[in-house]
Design a protein around this motif. Structure first.
Motif, PDB file in Angstrom:
ATOM      1  N   PRO A 159      37.671  33.425  34.710  1.00 47.95           N
ATOM      2  CA  PRO A 159      37.669  34.589  33.804  1.00 47.95           C
ATOM      3  C   PRO A 159      39.019  35.294  33.758  1.00 47.95           C
ATOM      4  CG  PRO A 159      35.724  34.602  35.204  1.00 47.95           C
ATOM      5  CD  PRO A 159      36.603  33.499  35.698  1.00 47.95           C
ATOM      6  N   LEU A 160      39.677  35.417  34.904  1.00 44.19           N
ATOM      7  CA  LEU A 160      41.034  35.979  34.926  1.00 44.19           C
ATOM      8  C   LEU A 160      42.001  34.828  35.186  1.00 44.19           C
ATOM      9  CD1 LEU A 160      40.410  39.208  37.029  1.00 44.19           C
ATOM     10  CD2 LEU A 160      40.702  39.017  34.555  1.00 44.19           C
TER      11      LEU A 160
ATOM     12  N   TYR B 124      51.030  34.985  39.508  1.00 46.55           N
ATOM     13  CA  TYR B 124      50.474  33.674  39.874  1.00 46.55           C
ATOM     14  C   TYR B 124      49.444  33.286  38.817  1.00 46.55           C
ATOM     15  CZ  TYR B 124      46.250  36.017  41.601  1.00 46.55           C
ATOM     16  OH  TYR B 124      45.109  36.749  41.694  1.00 46.55           O
TER      17      TYR B 124
ATOM     18  N   MET C 237      34.366  28.570  37.390  1.00 41.63           N
ATOM     19  CA  MET C 237      35.321  29.452  38.051  1.00 41.63           C
ATOM     20  C   MET C 237      36.654  28.735  38.301  1.00 41.63           C
ATOM     21  SD  MET C 237      33.688  32.206  38.243  1.00 41.63           S
ATOM     22  CE  MET C 237      34.516  33.274  39.394  1.00 41.63           C
TER      23      MET C 237
ATOM     24  N   ILE D  36      25.805  35.517  40.277  1.00 40.28           N
ATOM     25  CA  ILE D  36      25.839  34.334  39.411  1.00 40.28           C
ATOM     26  C   ILE D  36      24.804  33.311  39.899  1.00 40.28           C
ATOM     27  CG2 ILE D  36      27.246  32.375  38.650  1.00 40.28           C
ATOM     28  CD1 ILE D  36      29.723  34.250  38.983  1.00 40.28           C
TER      29      ILE D  36
ATOM     30  N   PRO E  29      39.982  32.099  41.822  1.00 40.47           N
ATOM     31  CA  PRO E  29      39.487  32.887  40.689  1.00 40.47           C
ATOM     32  C   PRO E  29      39.308  34.357  41.042  1.00 40.47           C
ATOM     33  CG  PRO E  29      37.710  31.586  41.629  1.00 40.47           C
ATOM     34  CD  PRO E  29      38.977  31.145  42.304  1.00 40.47           C
ATOM     35  N   PHE E  30      39.200  34.654  42.338  1.00 41.45           N
ATOM     36  CA  PHE E  30      39.054  36.043  42.778  1.00 41.45           C
ATOM     37  C   PHE E  30      40.349  36.569  43.403  1.00 41.45           C
ATOM     38  CE2 PHE E  30      34.728  34.385  42.740  1.00 41.45           C
ATOM     39  CZ  PHE E  30      34.056  35.392  42.062  1.00 41.45           C
TER      40      PHE E  30
ATOM     41  N   GLY F 172      43.557  36.488  46.027  1.00 38.61           N
ATOM     42  CA  GLY F 172      43.674  36.108  47.433  1.00 38.61           C
ATOM     43  C   GLY F 172      44.447  37.149  48.213  1.00 38.61           C
TER      44      GLY F 172
ATOM     45  N   VAL G  78      34.524  42.472  45.401  1.00 31.43           N
ATOM     46  CA  VAL G  78      33.107  42.090  45.403  1.00 31.43           C
ATOM     47  C   VAL G  78      32.925  40.580  45.223  1.00 31.43           C
ATOM     48  CG1 VAL G  78      32.456  44.343  44.504  1.00 31.43           C
ATOM     49  CG2 VAL G  78      32.778  42.447  42.937  1.00 31.43           C
TER      50      VAL G  78
ATOM     51  N   ARG H 262      44.382  41.963  48.659  1.00 29.69           N
ATOM     52  CA  ARG H 262      43.851  42.580  47.434  1.00 29.69           C
ATOM     53  C   ARG H 262      42.885  41.651  46.705  1.00 29.69           C
ATOM     54  NH1 ARG H 262      46.512  47.457  46.695  1.00 29.69           N
ATOM     55  NH2 ARG H 262      44.617  47.899  45.526  1.00 29.69           N
ATOM     56  N   ILE H 263      42.296  40.721  47.428  1.00 31.99           N
ATOM     57  CA  ILE H 263      41.309  39.822  46.824  1.00 31.99           C
ATOM     58  C   ILE H 263      40.169  40.653  46.229  1.00 31.99           C
ATOM     59  CG2 ILE H 263      39.896  39.541  48.904  1.00 31.99           C
ATOM     60  CD1 ILE H 263      39.777  36.511  48.208  1.00 31.99           C
TER      61      ILE H 263
ATOM     62  N   ARG I 129      51.890  40.344  41.709  1.00 35.07           N
ATOM     63  CA  ARG I 129      52.248  40.912  43.000  1.00 35.07           C
ATOM     64  C   ARG I 129      53.650  41.488  42.877  1.00 35.07           C
ATOM     65  NH1 ARG I 129      47.633  40.376  43.774  1.00 35.07           N
ATOM     66  NH2 ARG I 129      46.545  39.449  45.544  1.00 35.07           N
TER      67      ARG I 129
ATOM     68  N   ALA J 250      29.664  39.041  43.510  1.00 35.82           N
ATOM     69  CA  ALA J 250      29.742  38.430  42.182  1.00 35.82           C
ATOM     70  C   ALA J 250      29.204  37.001  42.230  1.00 35.82           C
ATOM     71  CB  ALA J 250      31.181  38.455  41.675  1.00 35.82           C
TER      72      ALA J 250
HETATM   73  C1  HEM Z   1      33.037  36.583  38.256  1.00 33.40           C
HETATM   74  C2  HEM Z   1      33.354  37.878  38.395  1.00 33.40           C
HETATM   75  C3  HEM Z   1      34.683  38.378  38.909  1.00 33.40           C
HETATM   76  C4  HEM Z   1      35.897  37.749  38.998  1.00 33.40           C
HETATM   77  C5  HEM Z   1      36.285  36.318  38.608  1.00 33.40           C
HETATM   78  C6  HEM Z   1      36.835  38.719  39.564  1.00 33.40           C
HETATM   79  C7  HEM Z   1      38.182  38.473  39.801  1.00 33.40           C
HETATM   80  C8  HEM Z   1      39.065  39.390  40.350  1.00 33.40           C
HETATM   81  C9  HEM Z   1      40.475  39.143  40.563  1.00 33.40           C
HETATM   82  C10 HEM Z   1      41.227  37.868  40.211  1.00 33.40           C
HETATM   83  C11 HEM Z   1      40.990  40.250  41.133  1.00 33.40           C
HETATM   84  C12 HEM Z   1      42.463  40.466  41.562  1.00 33.40           C
HETATM   85  C13 HEM Z   1      42.611  39.971  42.996  1.00 33.40           C
HETATM   86  C14 HEM Z   1      44.042  39.826  43.448  1.00 33.40           C
HETATM   87  O1  HEM Z   1      44.951  40.434  42.870  1.00 33.40           O
HETATM   88  O2  HEM Z   1      44.271  39.087  44.444  1.00 33.40           O
HETATM   89  C15 HEM Z   1      39.919  41.212  41.296  1.00 33.40           C
HETATM   90  C16 HEM Z   1      40.047  42.468  41.872  1.00 33.40           C
HETATM   91  C17 HEM Z   1      39.053  43.390  41.941  1.00 33.40           C
HETATM   92  N1  HEM Z   1      37.749  43.225  41.531  1.00 33.40           N
HETATM   93 FE1  HEM Z   1      36.932  41.542  40.760  1.00 33.40          FE
HETATM   94  N2  HEM Z   1      36.158  39.890  39.817  1.00 33.40           N
HETATM   95  C18 HEM Z   1      34.847  39.729  39.432  1.00 33.40           C
HETATM   96  C19 HEM Z   1      33.844  40.675  39.494  1.00 33.40           C
HETATM   97  C20 HEM Z   1      34.008  41.947  39.937  1.00 33.40           C
HETATM   98  C21 HEM Z   1      32.985  42.980  39.880  1.00 33.40           C
HETATM   99  C22 HEM Z   1      31.572  42.765  39.334  1.00 33.40           C
HETATM  100  C23 HEM Z   1      33.535  44.104  40.430  1.00 33.40           C
HETATM  101  C24 HEM Z   1      32.934  45.480  40.644  1.00 33.40           C
HETATM  102  C25 HEM Z   1      31.631  45.729  40.606  1.00 33.40           C
HETATM  103  C26 HEM Z   1      34.892  43.786  40.827  1.00 33.40           C
HETATM  104  C27 HEM Z   1      35.755  44.653  41.437  1.00 33.40           C
HETATM  105  C28 HEM Z   1      37.076  44.390  41.747  1.00 33.40           C
HETATM  106  C29 HEM Z   1      37.979  45.365  42.368  1.00 33.40           C
HETATM  107  C30 HEM Z   1      37.643  46.807  42.765  1.00 33.40           C
HETATM  108  C31 HEM Z   1      39.221  44.731  42.493  1.00 33.40           C
HETATM  109  C32 HEM Z   1      40.519  45.319  43.053  1.00 33.40           C
HETATM  110  C33 HEM Z   1      40.646  45.005  44.532  1.00 33.40           C
HETATM  111  C34 HEM Z   1      41.943  45.562  45.121  1.00 33.40           C
HETATM  112  O3  HEM Z   1      42.938  45.685  44.395  1.00 33.40           O
HETATM  113  O4  HEM Z   1      41.964  45.840  46.329  1.00 33.40           O
HETATM  114  N3  HEM Z   1      35.149  42.473  40.512  1.00 33.40           N
HETATM  115  N4  HEM Z   1      38.755  40.660  40.802  1.00 33.40           N
END
Ligand code: HEM
Length: 129
Positions: A6-7, A33, A1, A86, A68-69, A71, A78, A74-75, A12, A82
């Motif tokens: 992955p991303l 970022y 991670m 894993i 990685p997720f 911050g 899940v 809008r983090i 922003r 997630a």
């Molecule tokens: C290893 C797995 C995952 C990674 C690395 C990941 C990573 C991310 C990242 C980087 C963002 C953007 C956050 C930001 O802009 O600050 C995001 C947003 C989001 N992710 Fe994930 N994600 C993962 C798995 C999942 C899964 C499995 C789901 C749904 C079942 C999910 C649902 C969402 C949603 C709904 C958002 C938007 C949140 C918002 O904008 O308020 N993600 N994710």
């Protein structure tokens, strides 16, 4: 991670004019970022290229350096789920099997997420008993 998130990062939209590191960012501009700007920085992660899970023990890295997720508000919705998924997968994999990559130096490609180029083929050897 951290080493191959992955991303690669996110976007922003500036809600107001601000100055960051001497750069003027006007209201409504989009800024991007990149995870690697902190993930691969020796300032936050000593020996950044080394895989070392123990670095997350204790307080872990400073806020907004391991992203990685994403911050902030809008983090990833899940993040905890997630990571749990894993963890459960890896737990059952190593508990039940020894495994060997069929292509030891398989490349990671961007498509658009980072994935193993040949699908990460492995041979599984069930533990005895
Ligand atoms: C290893 C797995 C995952 C990674 C690395 C990941 C990573 C991310 C990242 C980087 C963002 C953007 C956050 C930001 O802009 O600050 C995001 C947003 C989001 N992710 Fe994930 N994600 C993962 C798995 C999942 C899964 C499995 C789901 C749904 C079942 C999910 C649902 C969402 C949603 C709904 C958002 C938007 C949140 C918002 O904008 O308020 N993600 N994710």
């Amino acid at each position: 991670m951290r080493l191959a998130p992955p991303l690669q990062g996110g976007f922003r939209k500036a809600m107001t004019d601000f100055i960051f590191n001497g750069f003027f960012i006007p209201k409504s501009w989009k800024v991007r970022y990149l995870c690697n700007s902190t993930h691969k920085s020796g300032q936050y992660f000593s020996e950044p290229e080394r895989f070392d899970p123990s670095r997350y023990e204790g307080g872990g890295p400073p806020p907004y350096t391991f992203v990685p997720f994403g911050g902030g508000p809008r983090i990833c919705l899940v993040k905890e789920y997630a990571q749990l998924e894993i963890l459960v997968f890896m737990h059952h994999l190593v508990e039940r099997f020894r495994f060997q990559k069929l292509i030891p130096d398989e490349k990671i490609v961007v498509d658009p997420m980072l994935i193993p180029a040949k699908g990460l083929l492995v041979r599984l050897f069930p533990h005895k008993g």
